[in-house]
Design a protein around this motif. Structure first.
Motif, short mmCIF file in Angstrom:
data_model
loop_
_atom_site.label_atom_id
_atom_site.label_comp_id
_atom_site.label_asym_id
_atom_site.label_seq_id
_atom_site.Cartn_x
_atom_site.Cartn_y
_atom_site.Cartn_z
N LYS A 50 136.09 72.54 -10.90
CA LYS A 50 136.41 73.94 -10.60
C LYS A 50 136.47 74.22 -9.10
N GLY A 51 135.90 73.33 -8.30
CA GLY A 51 136.00 73.45 -6.86
C GLY A 51 135.15 74.52 -6.23
N GLY A 210 140.10 82.15 -11.88
CA GLY A 210 139.01 81.59 -12.68
C GLY A 210 139.17 80.11 -12.90
N GLY A 211 138.25 79.53 -13.67
CA GLY A 211 138.33 78.13 -14.01
C GLY A 211 139.52 77.85 -14.92
N LEU A 212 140.03 76.63 -14.83
CA LEU A 212 141.18 76.24 -15.64
C LEU A 212 140.72 75.22 -16.67
N TYR A 213 140.32 75.71 -17.84
CA TYR A 213 139.83 74.85 -18.91
C TYR A 213 140.23 75.45 -20.25
N PRO A 214 140.11 74.69 -21.35
CA PRO A 214 140.74 75.09 -22.62
C PRO A 214 140.38 76.49 -23.10
N GLU A 215 139.12 76.90 -22.96
CA GLU A 215 138.73 78.22 -23.49
C GLU A 215 139.45 79.37 -22.81
N GLY A 241 142.58 79.03 -9.11
CA GLY A 241 141.44 78.36 -9.74
C GLY A 241 141.70 76.88 -9.85
N ASP A 242 140.74 76.19 -10.45
CA ASP A 242 140.91 74.76 -10.67
C ASP A 242 140.09 74.36 -11.88
N GLY A 243 140.35 73.17 -12.38
CA GLY A 243 139.66 72.69 -13.56
C GLY A 243 140.51 71.69 -14.30
N PRO A 244 140.02 71.19 -15.44
CA PRO A 244 140.72 70.12 -16.15
C PRO A 244 142.10 70.48 -16.67
N ASP A 245 142.40 71.78 -16.83
CA ASP A 245 143.72 72.18 -17.33
C ASP A 245 144.69 72.60 -16.22
N GLU A 250 150.33 73.84 -13.22
CA GLU A 250 151.26 73.21 -12.29
C GLU A 250 152.65 73.04 -12.93
N ARG A 251 152.67 72.63 -14.21
CA ARG A 251 153.97 72.47 -14.89
C ARG A 251 154.67 73.82 -15.06
N ALA A 252 153.89 74.86 -15.39
CA ALA A 252 154.49 76.19 -15.56
C ALA A 252 155.07 76.70 -14.25
N ALA A 253 154.36 76.48 -13.15
CA ALA A 253 154.84 76.93 -11.85
C ALA A 253 156.08 76.16 -11.42
N ALA A 254 156.13 74.86 -11.76
CA ALA A 254 157.29 74.05 -11.40
C ALA A 254 158.54 74.49 -12.16
N ALA A 255 158.35 74.99 -13.40
CA ALA A 255 159.49 75.36 -14.25
C ALA A 255 159.90 76.81 -14.10
N ASN A 256 159.05 77.64 -13.49
CA ASN A 256 159.33 79.08 -13.42
C ASN A 256 159.06 79.57 -12.00
N PRO A 257 160.09 79.92 -11.25
CA PRO A 257 159.91 80.32 -9.84
C PRO A 257 159.10 81.60 -9.68
N TRP A 258 158.92 82.37 -10.73
CA TRP A 258 158.14 83.60 -10.64
C TRP A 258 156.66 83.37 -10.98
N ILE A 259 156.29 82.13 -11.27
CA ILE A 259 154.88 81.76 -11.45
C ILE A 259 154.45 80.94 -10.25
N ARG A 260 153.32 81.29 -9.66
CA ARG A 260 152.80 80.55 -8.51
C ARG A 260 151.36 80.12 -8.79
N TYR A 261 151.06 78.88 -8.44
CA TYR A 261 149.70 78.34 -8.56
C TYR A 261 149.17 78.08 -7.16
N VAL A 262 148.01 78.67 -6.83
CA VAL A 262 147.50 78.60 -5.45
C VAL A 262 146.20 77.83 -5.33
N GLY A 263 145.71 77.23 -6.44
CA GLY A 263 144.45 76.51 -6.38
C GLY A 263 143.26 77.46 -6.30
N PRO A 264 142.07 76.94 -6.06
CA PRO A 264 140.89 77.82 -5.97
C PRO A 264 140.93 78.69 -4.73
#
Length: 384
Positions: A50-51, A210-215, A241-245, A250-264
């Motif tokens: 989770k960083g 938040g954390g990136l995990y299955p729940e 955020g960060d975590g196992p998921d 990352e895949r969603a952000a790569a496929a959709n320019p209106w989604i951004r992933y910035v890490g924790p």
């Protein structure tokens, strides 16, 4: 005043958001003549992913030793030397922490007084954890004192048969006061620079922190967000955020320019992101992140799930946020309606901000500290 009593808190790891609480509690207890020591482990792989794990100068690290037996993780913390002179030892309510059983055994022999701090039960337990939860229920009636996260947790502990007069309701919180101040200091220029750097318009940003995990149901979040964007093209999603998921994001952000992933994100970076957003989206497990949303005056949107953490009780549907059925169309539809109703967003945001002034570290420190003093005052009475 020179401390005359000593209290030790043992915890499996030390996340960044707990630092203001421990600092405040240490000062609160010192003024009352009580020395606080904190001994913390290093978590496990998922915790570290989770960083947000940190160290604290005056606290003592004690790395965990993890055993895996029949698929279950058990933790041993080498902490006995650190609790030798303690008048009260406060531990996490967790059946997988082996040292808890040893400490409770010492309490039964009159050598130690132990307090539990926790949810009351594992809200995320499933059938694979049934035995552990049965053990937890049994063991949870044994400590000399209880620090319950909030009223919901206190009710669960009392239902186990634990005396209500030995339960302190902590009102679990983050530093909402500090976060509100950081958000208030964000300028229009900083918000514009953030959206420019992210390559988004910033007109209608939904944020996840938040954390990136299955729940957390990140696949569900991405699916619902696509449905929102198809109806409201100016809608954009930023995930922090960060975590196992993290791969899902990352895949969603790569496929959709209106989604951004910035890490924790922490501190000023988190404040700038929250200040640039219109609503806070967590379709899965809700915990203390609800207070991030409240401090930013953002309505939170989540779904009705059985495994939310106790802090879900802070969210009042239709008042400071929304809870829908756990179905992508229902969730997306509620978000779309909120986007198209700025007056409702403003009303919920105002209510969220007001709630953040109640759920504060200052109140949590006072509640917890007063509970410690009560537990110490009762120390000369037999543990039932």
């Amino acid at each position: 005043m020179k401390p005359v009593k000593r209290v030790v808190i043992l915890y499996r790891f030390l996340p960044q958001y707990r630092i203001p609480f421990y600092e405040g509690l240490r000062s609160h207890l010192y003024r009352a003549g009580v020395e606080l020591s904190l001994v913390y482990g290093d978590g496990d792989r998922d915790d570290r992913a989770k960083g947000d794990l940190v160290d604290l100068e005056w606290a003592t690290p004690a790395p965990n030793r993890i055993l895996t037996i029949l698929g279950a993780k058990l933790y041993w913390q080498p902490v006995l030397e650190h609790v030798r002179r303690a008048d009260l030892v406060i531990v996490e309510q967790a059946s997988r922490l082996l040292v808890n059983y040893l400490l409770l055994g010492q309490q039964a022999l009159g050598l130690r007084r132990v307090a539990f701090w926790g949810h009351g039960k594992n809200f995320q337990a499933d059938r694979h954890h049934g035995i552990a939860e049965l053990i937890k229920r049994r063991v949870s009636t044994m400590p000399a004192w209880w620090f319950a996260y909030n009223q919901r947790s206190a009710d669960i502990v009392a239902e186990l048969g634990y005396p209500k007069d030995r339960i302190t309701i902590v009102q679990n919180a983050i530093d909402t006061t500090g976060l509100r101040g950081e958000i208030a200091s964000v300028t229009a220029e900083q918000r514009k620079r953030l959206t420019t750097d992210l390559g988004i318009t910033g007109r209608m940003v939904g944020v996840y922190v938040g954390g990136l995990y299955p729940e957390k149901r990140l696949d569900f979040l991405v699916d619902a967000a696509r449905r929102v964007h198809s109806e409201v093209p100016e809608f954009e999603l930023v995930i922090a955020g960060d975590g196992p998921d993290h791969g899902i994001v990352e895949r969603a952000a790569a496929a959709n320019p209106w989604i951004r992933y910035v890490g924790p994100v922490f501190g000023d970076a988190k404040a700038r992101l929250l200040s640039s957003s219109k609503m806070f989206l967590i379709p899965g497990l809700v915990g203390l992140a609800v207070l991030d949303a409240f401090a930013a005056a953002l309505p939170m949107a989540t779904t009705d799930l059985p495994f939310h953490s106790p802090e879900i009780e802070y969210l009042k549907p239709g008042v400071n946020g929304i809870i829908t059925d756990h179905e992508p169309d229902a969730y997306a539809g509620a978000i779309i309606r909120l986007i198209r109703n700025p007056l409702a967003r403003q009303r919920m945001g105002d209510a969220a901000l007001a709630a953040s002034r109640h759920y504060t570290i200052e109140n949590m420190v006072r509640n917890f500290g007063d509970g410690v003093l009560l537990a110490l005052d009762r120390a000369n009475r037999p543990v039932r």
